[in-house]
Design a protein around this motif. Structure first.
Motif, PDB file in Angstrom:
ATOM      1  N   ILE A  16       0.847  -1.184   0.000  1.00 23.75           N
ATOM      2  CA  ILE A  16       0.000   0.000   0.000  1.00 23.75           C
ATOM      3  C   ILE A  16       0.886   1.239   0.000  1.00 23.75           C
ATOM      4  CG2 ILE A  16      -1.742   1.306   1.288  1.00 23.75           C
ATOM      5  CD1 ILE A  16      -2.618  -1.426   2.490  1.00 23.75           C
ATOM      6  N   THR A  17       0.663   2.129  -0.962  1.00 20.90           N
ATOM      7  CA  THR A  17       1.393   3.396  -0.970  1.00 20.90           C
ATOM      8  C   THR A  17       0.423   4.510  -0.574  1.00 20.90           C
ATOM      9  OG1 THR A  17       0.968   4.068  -3.280  1.00 20.90           O
ATOM     10  CG2 THR A  17       2.787   2.524  -2.884  1.00 20.90           C
ATOM     11  N   ILE A  18       0.922   5.431   0.221  1.00 23.04           N
ATOM     12  CA  ILE A  18       0.098   6.554   0.664  1.00 23.04           C
ATOM     13  C   ILE A  18       0.802   7.861   0.312  1.00 23.04           C
ATOM     14  CG2 ILE A  18      -0.899   7.764   2.636  1.00 23.04           C
ATOM     15  CD1 ILE A  18      -1.432   5.097   3.928  1.00 23.04           C
ATOM     16  N   SER A  19       0.168   8.632  -0.542  1.00 17.48           N
ATOM     17  CA  SER A  19       0.605   9.993  -0.846  1.00 17.48           C
ATOM     18  C   SER A  19      -0.338  10.916  -0.094  1.00 17.48           C
ATOM     19  CB  SER A  19       0.537  10.259  -2.349  1.00 17.48           C
ATOM     20  OG  SER A  19       1.288   9.295  -3.059  1.00 17.48           O
ATOM     21  N   ARG A  20       0.126  12.118   0.253  1.00 12.97           N
ATOM     22  CA  ARG A  20      -0.735  12.949   1.095  1.00 12.97           C
ATOM     23  C   ARG A  20      -0.379  14.415   1.012  1.00 12.97           C
ATOM     24  NH1 ARG A  20       4.337  12.250   1.864  1.00 12.97           N
ATOM     25  NH2 ARG A  20       5.206  12.683   3.908  1.00 12.97           N
ATOM     26  N   GLN A  21      -1.404  15.246   1.193  1.00 14.14           N
ATOM     27  CA  GLN A  21      -1.172  16.671   1.382  1.00 14.14           C
ATOM     28  C   GLN A  21      -0.558  16.860   2.769  1.00 14.14           C
ATOM     29  OE1 GLN A  21      -5.173  18.312   0.763  1.00 14.14           O
ATOM     30  NE2 GLN A  21      -4.425  19.310  -1.079  1.00 14.14           N
ATOM     31  N   PHE A  22       0.298  17.847   2.890  1.00 15.65           N
ATOM     32  CA  PHE A  22       0.905  18.141   4.173  1.00 15.65           C
ATOM     33  C   PHE A  22      -0.185  18.492   5.189  1.00 15.65           C
ATOM     34  CE2 PHE A  22       3.127  21.270   7.029  1.00 15.65           C
ATOM     35  CZ  PHE A  22       3.915  20.328   7.679  1.00 15.65           C
ATOM     36  N   GLY A  23      -0.118  17.847   6.352  1.00 15.90           N
ATOM     37  CA  GLY A  23      -1.074  18.128   7.413  1.00 15.90           C
ATOM     38  C   GLY A  23      -2.368  17.342   7.340  1.00 15.90           C
ATOM     39  N   SER A  24      -2.495  16.456   6.346  1.00 16.26           N
ATOM     40  CA  SER A  24      -3.747  15.710   6.188  1.00 16.26           C
ATOM     41  C   SER A  24      -3.816  14.440   7.031  1.00 16.26           C
ATOM     42  CB  SER A  24      -3.957  15.342   4.718  1.00 16.26           C
ATOM     43  OG  SER A  24      -2.946  14.435   4.287  1.00 16.26           O
ATOM     44  N   GLY A  25      -2.697  14.073   7.660  1.00 15.07           N
ATOM     45  CA  GLY A  25      -2.688  12.879   8.509  1.00 15.07           C
ATOM     46  C   GLY A  25      -2.305  11.605   7.784  1.00 15.07           C
ATOM     47  N   GLY A  26      -1.671  11.725   6.638  1.00 11.59           N
ATOM     48  CA  GLY A  26      -1.300  10.543   5.870  1.00 11.59           C
ATOM     49  C   GLY A  26      -0.393   9.578   6.610  1.00 11.59           C
ATOM     50  N   MET A 140      -8.021  23.260   3.735  1.00 10.47           N
ATOM     51  CA  MET A 140      -6.984  24.074   4.353  1.00 10.47           C
ATOM     52  C   MET A 140      -7.225  24.290   5.848  1.00 10.47           C
ATOM     53  SD  MET A 140      -4.161  25.833   3.768  1.00 10.47           S
ATOM     54  CE  MET A 140      -4.062  26.308   2.032  1.00 10.47           C
ATOM     55  N   GLU A 141      -8.450  24.560   6.222  1.00 13.56           N
ATOM     56  CA  GLU A 141      -8.763  24.847   7.632  1.00 13.56           C
ATOM     57  C   GLU A 141      -8.426  23.664   8.529  1.00 13.56           C
ATOM     58  OE1 GLU A 141     -12.584  26.189  10.432  1.00 13.56           O
ATOM     59  OE2 GLU A 141     -12.835  25.921   8.272  1.00 13.56           O
ATOM     60  N   HIS A 142      -8.822  22.481   8.115  1.00 16.13           N
ATOM     61  CA  HIS A 142      -8.541  21.280   8.900  1.00 16.13           C
ATOM     62  C   HIS A 142      -7.043  21.027   9.017  1.00 16.13           C
ATOM     63  CE1 HIS A 142      -7.814  16.825   9.076  1.00 16.13           C
ATOM     64  NE2 HIS A 142      -8.586  16.962  10.127  1.00 16.13           N
ATOM     65  N   ARG A 143      -6.338  21.166   7.923  1.00 12.64           N
ATOM     66  CA  ARG A 143      -4.900  20.897   7.931  1.00 12.64           C
ATOM     67  C   ARG A 143      -4.131  21.956   8.724  1.00 12.64           C
ATOM     68  NH1 ARG A 143      -2.320  20.695   2.835  1.00 12.64           N
ATOM     69  NH2 ARG A 143      -3.954  21.943   1.849  1.00 12.64           N
ATOM     70  N   ILE A 189      -7.550   5.181  -4.662  1.00 11.73           N
ATOM     71  CA  ILE A 189      -8.496   5.757  -3.705  1.00 11.73           C
ATOM     72  C   ILE A 189      -8.020   7.143  -3.289  1.00 11.73           C
ATOM     73  CG2 ILE A 189      -9.713   5.435  -1.507  1.00 11.73           C
ATOM     74  CD1 ILE A 189      -8.854   2.528  -1.543  1.00 11.73           C
ATOM     75  N   CYS A 190      -8.928   8.116  -3.275  1.00  7.39           N
ATOM     76  CA  CYS A 190      -8.645   9.440  -2.740  1.00  7.39           C
ATOM     77  C   CYS A 190      -9.604   9.671  -1.570  1.00  7.39           C
ATOM     78  CB  CYS A 190      -8.850  10.522  -3.802  1.00  7.39           C
ATOM     79  SG  CYS A 190      -7.691  10.413  -5.189  1.00  7.39           S
ATOM     80  N   LEU A 191      -9.056   9.978  -0.404  1.00 12.41           N
ATOM     81  CA  LEU A 191      -9.862  10.113   0.804  1.00 12.41           C
ATOM     82  C   LEU A 191      -9.668  11.481   1.448  1.00 12.41           C
ATOM     83  CD1 LEU A 191      -9.094   6.625   2.430  1.00 12.41           C
ATOM     84  CD2 LEU A 191     -11.148   7.270   1.169  1.00 12.41           C
ATOM     85  N   ASP A 192     -10.769  12.106   1.848  1.00 16.58           N
ATOM     86  CA  ASP A 192     -10.746  13.388   2.544  1.00 16.58           C
ATOM     87  C   ASP A 192     -10.728  13.109   4.044  1.00 16.58           C
ATOM     88  OD1 ASP A 192     -11.343  15.809   3.800  1.00 16.58           O
ATOM     89  OD2 ASP A 192     -12.642  16.489   2.181  1.00 16.58           O
ATOM     90  N   SER A 193      -9.555  13.226   4.655  1.00 21.62           N
ATOM     91  CA  SER A 193      -9.410  12.894   6.071  1.00 21.62           C
ATOM     92  C   SER A 193     -10.127  13.881   6.979  1.00 21.62           C
ATOM     93  CB  SER A 193      -7.932  12.825   6.459  1.00 21.62           C
ATOM     94  OG  SER A 193      -7.286  14.068   6.199  1.00 21.62           O
ATOM     95  N   GLY A 194     -10.349  15.110   6.491  1.00 20.43           N
ATOM     96  CA  GLY A 194     -11.074  16.088   7.288  1.00 20.43           C
ATOM     97  C   GLY A 194     -12.545  15.744   7.373  1.00 20.43           C
ATOM     98  N   ALA A 195     -13.127  15.331   6.256  1.00 20.95           N
ATOM     99  CA  ALA A 195     -14.546  14.989   6.210  1.00 20.95           C
ATOM    100  C   ALA A 195     -14.821  13.615   6.817  1.00 20.95           C
ATOM    101  CB  ALA A 195     -15.044  15.029   4.770  1.00 20.95           C
ATOM    102  N   LEU A 196     -13.940  12.652   6.547  1.00 22.05           N
ATOM    103  CA  LEU A 196     -14.160  11.276   6.998  1.00 22.05           C
ATOM    104  C   LEU A 196     -13.610  10.995   8.385  1.00 22.05           C
ATOM    105  CD1 LEU A 196     -13.202   9.442   3.674  1.00 22.05           C
ATOM    106  CD2 LEU A 196     -15.509   9.683   4.610  1.00 22.05           C
ATOM    107  N   GLY A 197     -12.529  11.674   8.744  1.00 21.00           N
ATOM    108  CA  GLY A 197     -11.839  11.367   9.987  1.00 21.00           C
ATOM    109  C   GLY A 197     -10.778  10.307   9.754  1.00 21.00           C
ATOM    110  N   VAL A 198      -9.736  10.337  10.554  1.00 21.04           N
ATOM    111  CA  VAL A 198      -8.614   9.401  10.403  1.00 21.04           C
ATOM    112  C   VAL A 198      -9.071   7.955  10.551  1.00 21.04           C
ATOM    113  CG1 VAL A 198      -6.497   8.574  11.513  1.00 21.04           C
ATOM    114  CG2 VAL A 198      -6.787  11.013  11.058  1.00 21.04           C
TER     115      VAL A 198
END
Length: 212
Positions: A16-26, A140-143, A189-198
């Motif tokens: 499993i590879t995980i790419s992530r925006q900075f601060g998104s909790g990847g 942005m706000e969540h991150r 898969i693209c996941l919104d960690s702010g909307a879904l939660g970690v």
């Protein structure tokens, strides 16, 4: 949430590879996924492996890793295939590091199931049928709230920190992969960690990885 399978994912040797925006909790998500699946996690540990392979210090790789200054344009054509050793001395430091990074990531994937965070692992392993490629993002706000909570305040505003980090990742990724970082079509898969939660992101990834 975007889910798109581009091929058959083998659960017998899941990588499993995980790419992530900075601060998104990847990284947090990656660690939790690895722990639940009982497979190795390589985030900072990947830095250690690259340091050993390249001879560069851990601190150097940690500092410039995915944000290295990219000044050479020919690496894309040789980094993903065998290359004459005579070319190595003409490469930039960034290029040498990317070649080492490519070798390490491929070796780790060959050893068996694992979670790999960042370092263009999604591109490096794009042709393996046993890989699941994830992109974690958030608003942005969540991150901004998250990086202040985790890393504290700096002279630079959290929004500016986020923009700078993500901008450098985009440039680095584009240079070495010729693809657009964060573009949904490059991931399964693209996941919104702010909307879904970690926790929910972890659940989704593990559920897919464990599908028979």
């Amino acid at each position: 949430m975007i889910i798109q399978r581009k091929g058959t994912f083998s659960v017998t040797n899941k990588v499993i590879t995980i790419s992530r925006q900075f601060g998104s909790g990847g990284r947090t998500i990656g660690k939790a996924v690895a722990a639940r699946l009982g497979i190795p996690y390589y985030g900072k540990e990947l830095v250690d492996a690259i340091a050993k392979e390249s001879g560069f210090s851990h601190e150097f790789i940690e500092e410039i890793g995915e944000y290295a200054s990219v000044t050479s344009s020919f690496l894309f054509n040789i980094a993903v295939s065998a290359h004459p050793m005579g070319l190595v001395d003409s490469m930039s430091v960034s290029d040498k590091l990317y070649i080492c990074q490519t070798n390490v990531i491929r070796d780790l994937a060959e050893k068996g199931p694992c979670v790999l965070v960042g370092r263009c692992a999604d591109f490096i392993l794009k042709d393996r049928p046993d890989t699941l490629h994830i992109f974690i993002h958030s608003d942005m706000e969540h991150r901004a709230e998250r990086i202040v909570r985790l890393y504290g305040e700096t002279k630079q505003s959290p929004e500016k920190r986020l923009q700078d980090k993500d901008s450098k990742r985009k440039v680095y990724y584009k240079h070495y992969t010729n693809r657009n970082w964060g573009e949904a079509q490059n991931y399964d898969i693209c996941l919104d960690s702010g909307a879904l939660g970690v926790d929910k992101c972890v659940d989704i990834i593990c559920d897919i990885a464990e599908m028979e």
